[in-house]
Motif scaffolding. Structure first.
Motif, PDB file in Angstrom:
ATOM      1  N   LYS A  13       0.832  -1.202   0.000  1.00  0.00           N
ATOM      2  CA  LYS A  13       0.000   0.000   0.000  1.00  0.00           C
ATOM      3  C   LYS A  13       0.869   1.256   0.000  1.00  0.00           C
ATOM      4  O   LYS A  13       0.615   2.204  -0.737  1.00  0.00           O
ATOM      5  CB  LYS A  13      -0.942   0.019   1.207  1.00  0.00           C
ATOM      6  CG  LYS A  13      -1.885   1.217   1.196  1.00  0.00           C
ATOM      7  CD  LYS A  13      -2.780   1.253   2.411  1.00  0.00           C
ATOM      8  CE  LYS A  13      -4.025   0.454   2.155  1.00  0.00           C
ATOM      9  NZ  LYS A  13      -5.039   0.590   3.213  1.00  0.00           N
ATOM     10  N   CYS A  14       1.911   1.232   0.808  1.00  0.00           N
ATOM     11  CA  CYS A  14       2.827   2.374   0.902  1.00  0.00           C
ATOM     12  C   CYS A  14       3.489   2.637  -0.455  1.00  0.00           C
ATOM     13  O   CYS A  14       3.571   3.780  -0.913  1.00  0.00           O
ATOM     14  CB  CYS A  14       3.862   2.076   1.982  1.00  0.00           C
ATOM     15  SG  CYS A  14       4.962   3.426   2.375  1.00  0.00           S
ATOM     16  N   ARG A  15       3.941   1.560  -1.109  1.00  0.00           N
ATOM     17  CA  ARG A  15       4.590   1.675  -2.422  1.00  0.00           C
ATOM     18  C   ARG A  15       3.618   2.225  -3.463  1.00  0.00           C
ATOM     19  O   ARG A  15       3.949   3.128  -4.227  1.00  0.00           O
ATOM     20  CB  ARG A  15       5.131   0.322  -2.864  1.00  0.00           C
ATOM     21  CG  ARG A  15       5.813   0.356  -4.235  1.00  0.00           C
ATOM     22  CD  ARG A  15       6.395  -0.980  -4.662  1.00  0.00           C
ATOM     23  NE  ARG A  15       5.385  -2.019  -4.748  1.00  0.00           N
ATOM     24  CZ  ARG A  15       5.341  -3.109  -3.986  1.00  0.00           C
ATOM     25  NH1 ARG A  15       6.244  -3.323  -3.057  1.00  0.00           N
ATOM     26  NH2 ARG A  15       4.389  -4.004  -4.145  1.00  0.00           N
ATOM     27  N   LEU A  16       2.405   1.713  -3.469  1.00  0.00           N
ATOM     28  CA  LEU A  16       1.406   2.155  -4.434  1.00  0.00           C
ATOM     29  C   LEU A  16       1.091   3.641  -4.248  1.00  0.00           C
ATOM     30  O   LEU A  16       1.057   4.405  -5.214  1.00  0.00           O
ATOM     31  CB  LEU A  16       0.130   1.318  -4.291  1.00  0.00           C
ATOM     32  CG  LEU A  16      -1.008   1.639  -5.253  1.00  0.00           C
ATOM     33  CD1 LEU A  16      -0.568   1.419  -6.702  1.00  0.00           C
ATOM     34  CD2 LEU A  16      -2.219   0.775  -4.925  1.00  0.00           C
ATOM     35  N   ILE A  17       0.897   4.061  -3.025  1.00  0.00           N
ATOM     36  CA  ILE A  17       0.601   5.469  -2.738  1.00  0.00           C
ATOM     37  C   ILE A  17       1.777   6.351  -3.138  1.00  0.00           C
ATOM     38  O   ILE A  17       1.597   7.401  -3.756  1.00  0.00           O
ATOM     39  CB  ILE A  17       0.232   5.643  -1.252  1.00  0.00           C
ATOM     40  CG1 ILE A  17      -1.133   5.008  -1.000  1.00  0.00           C
ATOM     41  CG2 ILE A  17       0.245   7.109  -0.839  1.00  0.00           C
ATOM     42  CD1 ILE A  17      -1.525   4.901   0.468  1.00  0.00           C
ATOM     43  N   PHE A  18       2.979   5.903  -2.821  1.00  0.00           N
ATOM     44  CA  PHE A  18       4.172   6.681  -3.183  1.00  0.00           C
ATOM     45  C   PHE A  18       4.285   6.822  -4.700  1.00  0.00           C
ATOM     46  O   PHE A  18       4.573   7.901  -5.217  1.00  0.00           O
ATOM     47  CB  PHE A  18       5.435   6.032  -2.606  1.00  0.00           C
ATOM     48  CG  PHE A  18       6.684   6.799  -2.908  1.00  0.00           C
ATOM     49  CD1 PHE A  18       7.013   7.934  -2.171  1.00  0.00           C
ATOM     50  CD2 PHE A  18       7.538   6.400  -3.930  1.00  0.00           C
ATOM     51  CE1 PHE A  18       8.166   8.655  -2.459  1.00  0.00           C
ATOM     52  CE2 PHE A  18       8.684   7.118  -4.219  1.00  0.00           C
ATOM     53  CZ  PHE A  18       9.000   8.249  -3.478  1.00  0.00           C
ATOM     54  N   ALA A  72      -6.498   9.266  -2.460  1.00  0.00           N
ATOM     55  CA  ALA A  72      -7.505   8.775  -1.514  1.00  0.00           C
ATOM     56  C   ALA A  72      -8.762   8.321  -2.245  1.00  0.00           C
ATOM     57  O   ALA A  72      -9.320   7.257  -1.938  1.00  0.00           O
ATOM     58  CB  ALA A  72      -7.832   9.869  -0.497  1.00  0.00           C
ATOM     59  N   SER A  73      -9.174   9.109  -3.220  1.00  0.00           N
ATOM     60  CA  SER A  73     -10.361   8.761  -3.996  1.00  0.00           C
ATOM     61  C   SER A  73     -10.117   7.496  -4.822  1.00  0.00           C
ATOM     62  O   SER A  73     -10.965   6.602  -4.887  1.00  0.00           O
ATOM     63  CB  SER A  73     -10.733   9.929  -4.906  1.00  0.00           C
ATOM     64  OG  SER A  73     -11.793   9.589  -5.750  1.00  0.00           O
ATOM     65  N   GLU A  74      -8.979   7.423  -5.461  1.00  0.00           N
ATOM     66  CA  GLU A  74      -8.625   6.279  -6.309  1.00  0.00           C
ATOM     67  C   GLU A  74      -8.593   4.978  -5.513  1.00  0.00           C
ATOM     68  O   GLU A  74      -9.038   3.936  -5.979  1.00  0.00           O
ATOM     69  CB  GLU A  74      -7.265   6.533  -6.972  1.00  0.00           C
ATOM     70  CG  GLU A  74      -6.740   5.406  -7.824  1.00  0.00           C
ATOM     71  CD  GLU A  74      -7.459   5.285  -9.162  1.00  0.00           C
ATOM     72  OE1 GLU A  74      -7.468   4.181  -9.717  1.00  0.00           O
ATOM     73  OE2 GLU A  74      -7.992   6.293  -9.657  1.00  0.00           O
ATOM     74  N   LEU A  75      -8.026   5.032  -4.287  1.00  0.00           N
ATOM     75  CA  LEU A  75      -7.855   3.826  -3.476  1.00  0.00           C
ATOM     76  C   LEU A  75      -8.966   3.637  -2.451  1.00  0.00           C
ATOM     77  O   LEU A  75      -8.936   2.669  -1.680  1.00  0.00           O
ATOM     78  CB  LEU A  75      -6.489   3.862  -2.776  1.00  0.00           C
ATOM     79  CG  LEU A  75      -5.267   3.882  -3.691  1.00  0.00           C
ATOM     80  CD1 LEU A  75      -3.988   3.997  -2.877  1.00  0.00           C
ATOM     81  CD2 LEU A  75      -5.221   2.639  -4.570  1.00  0.00           C
ATOM     82  N   ASN A  76      -9.909   4.588  -2.432  1.00  0.00           N
ATOM     83  CA  ASN A  76     -11.020   4.524  -1.492  1.00  0.00           C
ATOM     84  C   ASN A  76     -10.536   4.437  -0.037  1.00  0.00           C
ATOM     85  O   ASN A  76     -10.950   3.564   0.729  1.00  0.00           O
ATOM     86  CB  ASN A  76     -11.954   3.361  -1.834  1.00  0.00           C
ATOM     87  CG  ASN A  76     -13.328   3.535  -1.201  1.00  0.00           C
ATOM     88  OD1 ASN A  76     -13.750   4.661  -0.900  1.00  0.00           O
ATOM     89  ND2 ASN A  76     -14.015   2.423  -0.994  1.00  0.00           N
ATOM     90  N   ILE A  77      -9.606   5.335   0.298  1.00  0.00           N
ATOM     91  CA  ILE A  77      -9.090   5.437   1.663  1.00  0.00           C
ATOM     92  C   ILE A  77      -9.115   6.912   2.063  1.00  0.00           C
ATOM     93  O   ILE A  77      -9.320   7.788   1.225  1.00  0.00           O
ATOM     94  CB  ILE A  77      -7.656   4.867   1.790  1.00  0.00           C
ATOM     95  CG1 ILE A  77      -6.689   5.560   0.823  1.00  0.00           C
ATOM     96  CG2 ILE A  77      -7.658   3.354   1.574  1.00  0.00           C
ATOM     97  CD1 ILE A  77      -5.247   5.107   0.932  1.00  0.00           C
ATOM     98  N   SER A  78      -8.857   7.198   3.320  1.00  0.00           N
ATOM     99  CA  SER A  78      -8.904   8.586   3.787  1.00  0.00           C
ATOM    100  C   SER A  78      -7.639   9.341   3.366  1.00  0.00           C
ATOM    101  O   SER A  78      -6.560   8.741   3.231  1.00  0.00           O
ATOM    102  CB  SER A  78      -9.036   8.627   5.308  1.00  0.00           C
ATOM    103  OG  SER A  78      -7.815   8.298   5.923  1.00  0.00           O
ATOM    104  N   PRO A  79      -7.765  10.639   3.172  1.00  0.00           N
ATOM    105  CA  PRO A  79      -6.583  11.456   2.856  1.00  0.00           C
ATOM    106  C   PRO A  79      -5.515  11.363   3.950  1.00  0.00           C
ATOM    107  O   PRO A  79      -4.324  11.399   3.662  1.00  0.00           O
ATOM    108  CB  PRO A  79      -7.142  12.879   2.751  1.00  0.00           C
ATOM    109  CG  PRO A  79      -8.576  12.697   2.386  1.00  0.00           C
ATOM    110  CD  PRO A  79      -9.000  11.435   3.074  1.00  0.00           C
ATOM    111  N   ARG A  80      -5.926  11.209   5.191  1.00  0.00           N
ATOM    112  CA  ARG A  80      -4.977  11.087   6.306  1.00  0.00           C
ATOM    113  C   ARG A  80      -4.126   9.820   6.153  1.00  0.00           C
ATOM    114  O   ARG A  80      -2.935   9.826   6.412  1.00  0.00           O
ATOM    115  CB  ARG A  80      -5.742  11.067   7.633  1.00  0.00           C
ATOM    116  CG  ARG A  80      -4.854  10.972   8.831  1.00  0.00           C
ATOM    117  CD  ARG A  80      -4.131  12.294   9.067  1.00  0.00           C
ATOM    118  NE  ARG A  80      -3.261  12.147  10.226  1.00  0.00           N
ATOM    119  CZ  ARG A  80      -2.019  12.563  10.244  1.00  0.00           C
ATOM    120  NH1 ARG A  80      -1.502  13.189   9.229  1.00  0.00           N
ATOM    121  NH2 ARG A  80      -1.303  12.373  11.314  1.00  0.00           N
ATOM    122  N   THR A  81      -4.761   8.743   5.709  1.00  0.00           N
ATOM    123  CA  THR A  81      -4.022   7.493   5.470  1.00  0.00           C
ATOM    124  C   THR A  81      -2.991   7.693   4.364  1.00  0.00           C
ATOM    125  O   THR A  81      -1.861   7.223   4.467  1.00  0.00           O
ATOM    126  CB  THR A  81      -4.989   6.350   5.107  1.00  0.00           C
ATOM    127  OG1 THR A  81      -5.916   6.183   6.172  1.00  0.00           O
ATOM    128  CG2 THR A  81      -4.258   5.041   4.846  1.00  0.00           C
TER     129      THR A  81
END
Length: 186
Positions: A134-139, A153-162
């Protein structure tokens, strides 16, 4: 106690880390000629090449407890390369080449800068691949594709804080890896 010449590379490194000057001297005698040749090949200056090799070995001894060395020959050759670049930059001497290697940047770059850039990118890609999924994908979304925190956040359906937390984690890990990689140069 066996003669110092009978120790393998890892045993010599261990003894050097423990402060054994004879192990350090043996490492020096095994590698100084190759390192001098590498430095001289880049500088074409006898005295500067000698200074570079001396600086590399001084740094090796000074950082003997911190340096992570897997292959002594490769480590020392890389150290000479970077120390040579440092000396050349400080003195304003560089060898310019026209064009670029595998980049879209225009202008003049030194061969060393182009090689360093490619090596740094390769290193960063390797380190990025070691991040948790998840960290790699977000980076990669953030730095590779230039997406904003909200878009990720929208693309992965997670919170902006995450997203922010994971980006901070990725940057912290990559900074640490770079710090370890370059700790012996400066």
């Amino acid at each position: 106690m066996p003669a110092i010449q009978s120790y393998d590379e890892q045993e010599l490194l261990l003894r050097m880390r423990q402060g054994d000057e004879s192990a350090f001297t043996h490492i020096y005698s095994l590698h100084w000629e190759l390192l001098y040749a590498i430095a001289y090949n880049r500088t074409k200056d006898i005295h500067l090449s000698q200074d570079i090799v001396q600086d590399v070995f001084t740094s090796l001894w000074s950082n003997r407890n911190r340096a992570e060395v897997h292959s002594l020959k490769s480590y020392l050759a890389t150290a000479v390369k970077y120390m040579t670049l440092t000396h050349l930059r400080k003195s304003g001497q560089t060898i310019l080449v026209e064009g670029h290697i595998g980049s879209e940047e225009a202008g003049h770059k030194t061969v060393e800068e182009q090689i360093d850039y490619k090596n740094l990118l390769s290193f960063l890609n390797d380190e990025t691949d070691k991040l948790p999924d998840k960290c790699r994908l977000i980076f990669k979304y953030s730095r590779g594709e230039g997406l904003s925190v909200k878009e990720i956040a929208s693309e992965l359906n997670i919170s902006p804080r995450t997203v922010e937390t994971q980006l901070s984690k990725a940057l912290r890990v990559l900074r640490k890896s770079l710090k370890v990689m370059f700790s012996w140069v400066f």
